[in-house]
Structure formats: C-alpha cells, structure tokens
Design an enzyme around this catalytic site. Structure first.
Site, PDB file in Angstrom:
ATOM      1  N   ARG A  50      31.063  46.589  44.304  1.00 57.03           N
ATOM      2  CA  ARG A  50      31.145  45.206  43.808  1.00 57.03           C
ATOM      3  C   ARG A  50      32.357  45.135  42.882  1.00 57.03           C
ATOM      4  NH1 ARG A  50      31.582  46.778  39.281  1.00 57.03           N
ATOM      5  NH2 ARG A  50      31.459  44.613  38.655  1.00 57.03           N
ATOM      6  N   GLY A  51      32.648  43.908  42.429  1.00 52.09           N
ATOM      7  CA  GLY A  51      33.884  43.703  41.684  1.00 52.09           C
ATOM      8  C   GLY A  51      34.944  43.230  42.672  1.00 52.09           C
ATOM      9  N   ALA A  52      35.646  42.142  42.316  1.00 48.11           N
ATOM     10  CA  ALA A  52      36.507  41.457  43.289  1.00 48.11           C
ATOM     11  C   ALA A  52      37.563  42.372  43.935  1.00 48.11           C
ATOM     12  CB  ALA A  52      37.153  40.242  42.620  1.00 48.11           C
ATOM     13  N   GLN A 200      25.513  44.845  35.151  1.00 45.65           N
ATOM     14  CA  GLN A 200      26.786  45.555  35.357  1.00 45.65           C
ATOM     15  C   GLN A 200      27.380  46.034  34.022  1.00 45.65           C
ATOM     16  OE1 GLN A 200      26.015  42.617  36.750  1.00 45.65           O
ATOM     17  NE2 GLN A 200      26.865  42.387  38.792  1.00 45.65           N
ATOM     18  N   ASP A 241      36.734  36.565  39.705  1.00 44.99           N
ATOM     19  CA  ASP A 241      36.540  36.676  41.156  1.00 44.99           C
ATOM     20  C   ASP A 241      37.446  35.717  41.907  1.00 44.99           C
ATOM     21  OD1 ASP A 241      33.898  37.655  39.891  1.00 44.99           O
ATOM     22  OD2 ASP A 241      34.015  38.501  41.906  1.00 44.99           O
ATOM     23  N   ASN A 251      33.941  33.665  37.397  1.00 46.51           N
ATOM     24  CA  ASN A 251      33.614  35.063  37.080  1.00 46.51           C
ATOM     25  C   ASN A 251      32.096  35.159  36.935  1.00 46.51           C
ATOM     26  OD1 ASN A 251      34.501  37.786  36.519  1.00 46.51           O
ATOM     27  ND2 ASN A 251      33.869  37.449  34.424  1.00 46.51           N
ATOM     28  N   LYS A 252      31.619  36.355  36.675  1.00 45.01           N
ATOM     29  CA  LYS A 252      30.174  36.615  36.589  1.00 45.01           C
ATOM     30  C   LYS A 252      29.458  35.571  35.735  1.00 45.01           C
ATOM     31  CE  LYS A 252      28.262  39.071  38.256  1.00 45.01           C
ATOM     32  NZ  LYS A 252      27.587  38.662  39.528  1.00 45.01           N
TER      33      LYS A 252
HETATM   34  O1  MRU Z   1      28.651  40.540  41.230  1.00 40.18           O
HETATM   35  P1  MRU Z   1      29.786  41.450  40.866  1.00 40.18           P
HETATM   36  O2  MRU Z   1      29.346  42.675  40.140  1.00 40.18           O
HETATM   37  O3  MRU Z   1      30.673  41.743  42.049  1.00 40.18           O
HETATM   38  O4  MRU Z   1      30.670  40.596  39.846  1.00 40.18           O
HETATM   39  C1  MRU Z   1      31.839  41.169  39.348  1.00 40.18           C
HETATM   40  C2  MRU Z   1      32.550  40.312  38.365  1.00 40.18           C
HETATM   41  O5  MRU Z   1      32.149  39.210  38.080  1.00 40.18           O
HETATM   42  C3  MRU Z   1      33.846  40.835  37.826  1.00 40.18           C
HETATM   43  O6  MRU Z   1      34.061  40.379  36.528  1.00 40.18           O
HETATM   44  C4  MRU Z   1      35.001  40.352  38.717  1.00 40.18           C
HETATM   45  O7  MRU Z   1      34.739  40.660  40.060  1.00 40.18           O
HETATM   46  C5  MRU Z   1      36.293  40.942  38.327  1.00 40.18           C
HETATM   47  S1  MRU Z   1      36.385  42.653  38.702  1.00 40.18           S
HETATM   48  C6  MRU Z   1      37.894  43.227  38.207  1.00 40.18           C
END
Ligand code: MRU
Length: 351
Positions: A50-52, A200, A241, A251-252
């Site tokens: 996970r994470g963009a 996370q 994201d 973002n999250k």
């Molecule tokens: O649901 P996730 O864990 O994929 O969410 C991740 C986030 O919101 C991060 O802040 C975002 O993807 C940036 S990662 C460099």
C-alpha cells in the site's frame, strides 16, 4: 532499509515480484512471491502492499509479470492479451493516481517500440518496472533535499498514515525531509498518528522510524489537536495519493482534520508529492475518486477482535480531500511549490 518490493528474474525467462506483506508488520517480515499478475492485484487490494508510489511500482511489475506469461506472435495479439492485466491493476484501488501513471508509462513504451519482436518488448517492460522502482528512491531523496530546508534543529514533526519507505520504493515521501534533516545532523523527532482504522501510523511509520533510530512518539489520532494547542508540534508533513491541478490533496482519511487543526494553530502543513502522484487532468479535489473499504476494517481489529456491535452501520472512507487553502507548500522532486502554483509542473500539452 527494508525492500518494499523486488523484481526477481528466474531460470528460463521466468519472473517473480516479491512483495513485503505489510499486513504482518510490525510482527513479521515476510515476502509474498507473485508469479501471476492476479496475485499482485490481490496484494494491492488487501493492503499487503500500500502507499501510492509503492502500488504504482507494483502495478508496473504486475504488468511485466503478465507480459512474461503471454504467448503472441504479433503486437496486436500481445496488447489484446495484456489488456485484462492492465485493467485489473487499474481497478485494484481507485484513489492513488500512481497506478494509472505507471500503466500509461508502460503503454507509451509499448506504443513507441511496437515494431520490435515481442520478446524484446517484454524485456523493455520488465526493465521499465525495475527503473520505476529505482527512480522512485531518487525522486524521494530529491523531495528530501528540498523539504529538509523547512525543518529546523529541534523540530517536532507530525505525520499521518505511512508515507515512509514502506509506502514507496524506499526513503519515503513525507519521511524524506525528515531522513534528510537527520542526515544533516538536525535533531528532530516525529509524532506518528496511529491512523485508524488500519493503523498504518502505529504498525508501519513507528516501526520503520524505530528501525532507523529516528525518535518517534505514537499518538491516537484524536490527540493531535491537543498537542498542537500545547505548542508541541512545529510542522506537519504528509504524503498524497492524488494531488490535482488547483493544489487540493487526497490522502489517508484524517489528513483533512490534521490540516484544519494545523491552520487553527498556525503550524505549517506540508504535502510531499512526487510528480507520479499529481494528476494534472483533474481541476479540483471533488473530482478525485475516493475509495470506500469493507466495514470489518472498522468493526474488527485484524480479524482478531470485534470492537462494535454486530450489524452496526459503518462508513469506511479510506481517503479525504484537503483543500489547497490549508496547505503551506507541496514538496516535489522539482522543488517546493505553493498549492496554487502546482499546475506549473504540468507536462506541456496536458490540459
Ligand atoms: O491506504 P494506504 O495505506 O495505501 O494509504 C496510504 C496513504 O494515504 C499515504 O499517505 C499516501 O499513499 C502517500 S504514500 C507516499
């Protein structure tokens, strides 16, 4: 630093993507071996990765895995057979634009090399996936160099979710200025929001910073405002994201609340955004597709413990949109930009 994702070429042209299973952190470090693109799709959907930026890399490598499995003797047949893999990866998670960015990059590569033999195109796709991973780390280091300018010796930085090494090819986006500041000898400490419902911040950000001896304190999400009011937070840095043309940032879930609290308390709020996370085609945040995830992520702690009455109605909105007016600067690999100026980075010819 631990690898989030790795490409592994095997004998007789076979290939695998190794994905660190982030669902098991901080307890176990274990890799999932994906030799079929469906496994990569599953890893993205279930948050094993996970994470963009990390899911963008996974998508590129997933397409490469699919390409390896195709038997075709002309380019039309090859692209037709590759289509289901690209579509499945594009549909795996909707909010991070990085999956689309990676898929479009590979589609352009195929188009530009369509006269080559299929085996050569498969090799190019594979190399592209590996290159996207390597480039991502360099991009994050550049974000770190620009972003560290805004961190002073002694600062305490709040971050939300995990936009660290684990969310990327390595080094992280929001953590990049922090890592660079530490490397410059600045004494900094991090406040990590735990980030309900999937934690996370608690499971991943706290873990990776502790691994690297960067001082980190974990707080429940709802403690951020009180710490700001007490003057215990100097700045906030989060990831994104999808950031769009007018500087609005997805973002999250919970990021918007942090940004509003930061403004109320006169605390700078920075967003670390590689160009791969910026969608110049969308004019503003209301156009961003926002993922909603299963209710059991809210009612249940990782399948171990029910924390809500059975059958309760749930909203599990995975991301929110922070309007540009709450954002001090967007930190990219090209420099730091006011949100209203981010459109200046749009590649020529794109609306
Ligand atoms: O649901 P996730 O864990 O994929 O969410 C991740 C986030 O919101 C991060 O802040 C975002 O993807 C940036 S990662 C460099």
């Amino acid at each position: 630093m631990i690898d989030t994702i790795k490409w592994q070429s095997g004998p007789a042209g076979s290939a695998q993507v190794l994905i660190l299973d982030q669902r098991l952190l901080p307890h176990d470090v274990s890799y999932i071996e994906c030799s079929d693109y469906h496994q990569v799709v599953d890893c993205i959907k279930t948050l094993a990765i996970r994470g963009a930026p990390a899911i963008g890399i996974a998508a590129a490598m997933g397409i490469a895995i699919a390409a390896h499995a195709i038997s075709a003797d002309n380019i039309k047949d090859f692209t037709t057979k590759l289509r289901p893999a690209i579509d499945a990866l594009l549909n795996s998670r909707p909010t991070a634009v990085n999956i689309q960015w990676a898929a479009e990059r590979i589609e352009r590569l195929i188009e530009n090399n369509k006269t080559l033999p299929i085996s050569a195109i498969v090799e190019l796709i594979t190399r592209e996936g590996i290159a996207i991973l390597a480039e991502d780390i360099e991009i994050n280091k550049a974000i770190g160099r620009f972003g560290a300018e805004f961190i002073k010796d002694g600062d305490t930085i709040l971050t939300h979710c995990n936009a660290g090494a684990l969310a990327t090819g390595g080094y992280g986006t929001a953590t990049a200025p922090i890592r660079t500041a530490v490397a410059q000898g600045k004494r900094v400490s991090v406040i990590a929001d735990e980030t309900r419902p999937v934690l996370q911040g608690a499971r991943l950000t706290a873990w990776e910073l502790m691994q690297d001896n960067i001082p980190v304190t974990l707080i429940p999400d709802n403690a951020a405002g009180e710490l700001m009011r007490r003057g215990e937070i100097d700045l906030c840095i989060v990831g994104t994201d999808r950031t769009v043309r007018n500087g609005d940032v997805a973002n999250k879930i919970g990021t918007y609340s942090v940004a509003v609290l930061a403004k109320e308390n006169n605390i700078p709020f920075y967003v670390a955004a590689p160009l791969s996370s910026i969608d110049f085609t969308l004019p503003s945040g209301e156009h961003i597709p926002i993922e909603e995830r299963p209710s059991d992520e809210v009612t249940n702690i990782f399948g171990r413990c029910e924390i809500a009455p059975k059958g309760v109605a749930v909203r599990n909105i995975a991301f929110d949109v922070t309007p540009a007016r709450y954002i001090t600067l967007i930190l990219t690999e090209k420099g730091a930009f006011k949100p209203e100026d981010i459109h200046l980075l749009s590649p020529k010819g794109k609306s």
